[in-house]
Design an enzyme around this catalytic site. Structure first.
Site, PDB file in Angstrom:
ATOM      1  N   CYS A   1     -11.421 -15.309  21.985  1.00 36.26           N
ATOM      2  CA  CYS A   1     -10.751 -15.319  20.690  1.00 36.26           C
ATOM      3  C   CYS A   1     -11.782 -14.954  19.622  1.00 36.26           C
ATOM      4  O   CYS A   1     -12.841 -15.565  19.557  1.00 36.26           O
ATOM      5  CB  CYS A   1     -10.180 -16.707  20.409  1.00 36.26           C
ATOM      6  SG  CYS A   1      -9.735 -16.923  18.674  1.00 36.26           S
TER       7      CYS A   1
ATOM      8  N   LYS B   1      -7.170   8.114   9.907  1.00 35.24           N
ATOM      9  CA  LYS B   1      -6.163   7.088   9.955  1.00 35.24           C
ATOM     10  C   LYS B   1      -6.364   6.131   8.782  1.00 35.24           C
ATOM     11  O   LYS B   1      -7.482   5.801   8.420  1.00 35.24           O
ATOM     12  CB  LYS B   1      -6.309   6.311  11.259  1.00 35.24           C
ATOM     13  CG  LYS B   1      -5.235   5.299  11.457  1.00 35.24           C
ATOM     14  CD  LYS B   1      -5.501   4.453  12.679  1.00 35.24           C
ATOM     15  CE  LYS B   1      -4.462   3.346  12.745  1.00 35.24           C
ATOM     16  NZ  LYS B   1      -4.630   2.488  13.894  1.00 35.24           N
TER      17      LYS B   1
ATOM     18  N   HIS C   1       3.979   1.432   2.352  1.00 36.74           N
ATOM     19  CA  HIS C   1       5.161   0.700   1.896  1.00 36.74           C
ATOM     20  C   HIS C   1       5.853   1.492   0.801  1.00 36.74           C
ATOM     21  O   HIS C   1       7.073   1.605   0.756  1.00 36.74           O
ATOM     22  CB  HIS C   1       4.777  -0.655   1.298  1.00 36.74           C
ATOM     23  CG  HIS C   1       4.035  -1.577   2.238  1.00 36.74           C
ATOM     24  ND1 HIS C   1       2.740  -1.933   2.031  1.00 36.74           N
ATOM     25  CD2 HIS C   1       4.426  -2.209   3.364  1.00 36.74           C
ATOM     26  CE1 HIS C   1       2.351  -2.763   2.985  1.00 36.74           C
ATOM     27  NE2 HIS C   1       3.363  -2.946   3.814  1.00 36.74           N
TER      28      HIS C   1
ATOM     29  N   HIS D   1       0.840  -1.191   0.000  1.00 35.23           N
ATOM     30  CA  HIS D   1       0.000   0.000   0.000  1.00 35.23           C
ATOM     31  C   HIS D   1       0.877   1.244   0.000  1.00 35.23           C
ATOM     32  O   HIS D   1       2.098   1.170  -0.061  1.00 35.23           O
ATOM     33  CB  HIS D   1      -1.003  -0.021   1.158  1.00 35.23           C
ATOM     34  CG  HIS D   1      -0.380  -0.114   2.528  1.00 35.23           C
ATOM     35  ND1 HIS D   1       0.457   0.859   3.023  1.00 35.23           N
ATOM     36  CD2 HIS D   1      -0.473  -1.057   3.487  1.00 35.23           C
ATOM     37  CE1 HIS D   1       0.834   0.524   4.238  1.00 35.23           C
ATOM     38  NE2 HIS D   1       0.305  -0.650   4.536  1.00 35.23           N
TER      39      HIS D   1
ATOM     40  N   LYS E   1      -7.671  -0.608   6.834  1.00 34.01           N
ATOM     41  CA  LYS E   1      -8.421  -1.460   5.933  1.00 34.01           C
ATOM     42  C   LYS E   1      -9.911  -1.371   6.216  1.00 34.01           C
ATOM     43  O   LYS E   1     -10.718  -1.376   5.299  1.00 34.01           O
ATOM     44  CB  LYS E   1      -7.966  -2.912   6.093  1.00 34.01           C
ATOM     45  CG  LYS E   1      -6.629  -3.164   5.425  1.00 34.01           C
ATOM     46  CD  LYS E   1      -6.130  -4.561   5.756  1.00 34.01           C
ATOM     47  CE  LYS E   1      -4.634  -4.644   5.550  1.00 34.01           C
ATOM     48  NZ  LYS E   1      -4.010  -5.714   6.299  1.00 34.01           N
TER      49      LYS E   1
ATOM     50  N   CYS F   1      -7.040 -21.740  17.555  1.00 37.70           N
ATOM     51  CA  CYS F   1      -6.057 -21.228  16.591  1.00 37.70           C
ATOM     52  C   CYS F   1      -4.755 -22.008  16.659  1.00 37.70           C
ATOM     53  O   CYS F   1      -3.935 -21.912  15.759  1.00 37.70           O
ATOM     54  CB  CYS F   1      -5.711 -19.769  16.889  1.00 37.70           C
ATOM     55  SG  CYS F   1      -7.092 -18.645  16.997  1.00 37.70           S
TER      56      CYS F   1
ATOM     57  N   CYS G   1      -4.843 -19.860  22.371  1.00 34.51           N
ATOM     58  CA  CYS G   1      -6.153 -20.319  21.917  1.00 34.51           C
ATOM     59  C   CYS G   1      -5.973 -21.684  21.278  1.00 34.51           C
ATOM     60  O   CYS G   1      -5.240 -21.818  20.293  1.00 34.51           O
ATOM     61  CB  CYS G   1      -6.773 -19.358  20.908  1.00 34.51           C
ATOM     62  SG  CYS G   1      -8.286 -20.025  20.164  1.00 34.51           S
TER      63      CYS G   1
ATOM     64  N   HIS H   1     -12.642 -18.066  17.315  1.00 35.90           N
ATOM     65  CA  HIS H   1     -13.221 -19.300  17.851  1.00 35.90           C
ATOM     66  C   HIS H   1     -14.174 -19.075  19.007  1.00 35.90           C
ATOM     67  O   HIS H   1     -14.737 -20.018  19.546  1.00 35.90           O
ATOM     68  CB  HIS H   1     -12.105 -20.264  18.279  1.00 35.90           C
ATOM     69  CG  HIS H   1     -11.224 -20.660  17.148  1.00 35.90           C
ATOM     70  ND1 HIS H   1     -10.116 -19.930  16.772  1.00 35.90           N
ATOM     71  CD2 HIS H   1     -11.310 -21.678  16.266  1.00 35.90           C
ATOM     72  CE1 HIS H   1      -9.543 -20.499  15.732  1.00 35.90           C
ATOM     73  NE2 HIS H   1     -10.251 -21.564  15.388  1.00 35.90           N
TER      74      HIS H   1
END
Length: 500
Positions: A143, A294, A21, A18, A297, A129, A126, A146
RNA sequence: CGCGGGGUAGAGCAGUAGCAGCUCGCCAGGCCCAUAACCUGGAGGUCGUGGGUGCGAAUCCCACCCCCGCAACCA
């Protein structure tokens, strides 16, 4: 011959490239190109960081083998750097044999000197995971993936004795041997040391996708620890001593401010332990906000550099990103401003000046360079002095400001001298004026080169100076590089105006 | 008392003690070489608030208000 070794961070393959970078990498490229121009032997390193539980998880989610996943995503970075004319000398990947060999050597060294000890790492684990998660990641204590409460789990880890090296690092920062820039970041780092910092774990037992710890059967190296070592493995530590010895220590590690702690403390500490010299400069630039918000995503305001290059071209993107705010500080990017600034600085500025000067030379002098004149010689020498000083201070925004000044100085000169009148009244003066303008354009092309290499080459082409790179920096900067009697070309618009 | 950055012209920013600047935009002129580009001039700011130190403060000190970022992996 002086050497100049510059690095960007290696980018995590979990991410798409993005604008952030791109910003870091373009800035590094500008510095690298400038130092090459000066005739120094430059090594410019960038690359991708490819290990860790997150990558393994993303690969699995995508139904791919981790290595395939890394190959694909690493290629995305290499592609966009190509599009942006990034002149890196090597692209280091942490899954490469070159990197692994260096990491093994480095870790072994740390163990030998007693900088590593065994301890217990405890964290929230977790079972869904099958990995440790941080408190920050929890949603209502569960989590997020999960919906389970993680359990506190201990595993045996190797730790690095950070505390042993912090006093020495504080000393080196204070006496300027290790420069943390900008200045305010230095204070921040010293503040961290003062607060005291814990030793950190350099290995993981629960993670599989990583580089095996050479002195352990079932542990892999913690990604951050291994990622930092790219700066030495990328130039041959553990694989090519000659190149390594030539370029290490780095002249500058460039990065965004979020990872300064790793570069200003953890990394120097590990180097000290291994008995290697420290980088000269750790430079942290600021963050973008996009239209005051800010970049994230979830807000969907992340700017894709590919889209920018489509719209403006690689040179303009490089220029526009670097000219937004002082290098080092945070700053806001207004997406709508790009077009405005493109038109005013590039189309109306550099593009138009080149066009009007070469057109006049064609119209009044049949495209033949007139007798040399030295009216601007001192003026431009002074501008070069400022230019080099700004580069030395890593103030790329100042560099751009200086370029603009030379541009508008030349534009003003055209107005005052009115070559179109001189063409009728005073041929001698016309020759002088146009020589000074032609040389100004040549100098402008040279100053612009680190930031906008393509356009620079084009201008040198119009000036019939295709061989300019064979000349020394001193020759190039001296006034009078254009020989009288040679031909120049009429240019195509360098930056076509954008309508908006 | 977690750490840090910031509040200066309509917008974006520079400026760490000595006449408040830059870019864009706006208004008015000029120019005609050039990519309807270029040049000149102008309007526009009680430099977040309140105190303090100084001959003098956007700039140093104190207090307060407001915005924002960071706190083991998004530059």
């Amino acid at each position: 011959m002086n050497k100049f070794y510059i690095t960007t961070p290696i980018y995590y393959v979990n991410d798409k490239p993005h604008i952030g970078h791109a910003y870091t990498t373009i800035a590094a490229d500008v510095l690298a190109r400038f130092h090459r121009l000066k005739g120094e032997e430059v090594f410019f390193l960038t690359g991708t960081d490819e290990h860790g539980a997150k990558v393994a998880a993303s690969a699995e989610q995508a139904g791919k083998l981790p290595q395939d996943f890394c190959d694909e995503n690493s290629a995305k970075f290499q592609l966009i750097w190509d599009r942006l004319n990034i002149s890196n000398d090597h692209f280091i990947r942490t899954t490469s044999d070159q990197h692994k060999a260096g990491v093994e050597k480095f870790l072994t060294k740390l163990k030998e000197v007693g900088a590593v000890y065994e301890g217990d790492y405890s964290g929230l684990y977790c079972t869904g995971c099958e990995k440790f998660i941080t408190e920050k990641e929890l949603v209502n204590g569960l989590c997020p993936d999960h919906k389970k409460e993680p359990e506190v789990l201990k595993e045996k880890n190797y730790f690095f004795k950070l505390s042993d090296y912090l006093p020495k690092i504080a000393e080196l920062i204070n006496n300027g041997e290790l420069k943390i820039l900008p200045e305010n970041k230095k204070n921040e780092v010293l503040g961290l040391i003062k607060q005291g910092m814990d030793d950190f774990s350099i290995s993981r037992e629960s993670v599989k996708w990583g580089i095996k710890i050479p002195f352990s059967e079932n542990q892999v190296t913690y990604v951050w620890v291994e990622a930092l070592q790219n700066y030495i493995t990328g130039i041959g530590y553990g694989s090519d001593d000659k190149t390594f010895n030539k370029f290490w220590p780095a002249n500058i590690h460039l990065m965004a401010k979020d990872i300064i702690k790793f570069h200003a403390l953890y990394w120097p500490a590990m180097l000290l332990a291994a008995g290697l010299p420290l980088p000269e400069v750790v430079f942290a630039h600021g963050f973008f906000t996009i239209d005051g918000e800010k970049m994230s995503k979830s807000l969907g305001n992340v700017i894709d550099p590919d889209v920018l290059v489509d719209e403006f071209g690689s040179d303009a993107v490089r220029y526009l990103l670097l000219s937004q705010f002082p290098f080092g500080a945070d700053g806001d990017v207004k997406a709508g401003n790009f077009v405005i600034q493109y038109n005013s600085d590039l189309a109306n500025g550099i593009g138009n000046l080149t066009s009007r000067v070469l057109s006049m030379v064609e119209k009044y002098l049949d495209s033949i360079v007139p007798v040399k004149d030295f009216e601007f010689s001192d003026e431009v020498a002074g501008i070069w002095h400022q230019y080099e000083d700004a580069m030395k201070r890593f103030q790329i925004d100042d560099v751009i400001e200086i370029i603009r000044k030379l541009n508008s100085f030349a534009d003003g000169y055209v107005e005052r001298q009115k070559p179109w009148q001189l063409a009728k009244e005073d041929k001698d003066q016309l020759n002088k004026v146009l020589y000074n303008l032609l040389e100004s354009v040549r100098h402008l092309a040279l100053m612009v080169y680190p930031v906008m290499p393509e356009v620079s080459e084009k201008i040198f082409g119009y000036l019939n100076q295709a061989d300019w790179k064979n000349k020394s920096f001193k020759e190039l900067v001296d006034w009078g590089g254009l020989e009288s009697g040679q031909k120049v070309e009429k240019p195509q618009p360098l930056f076509p105006r954008l309508e908006k």
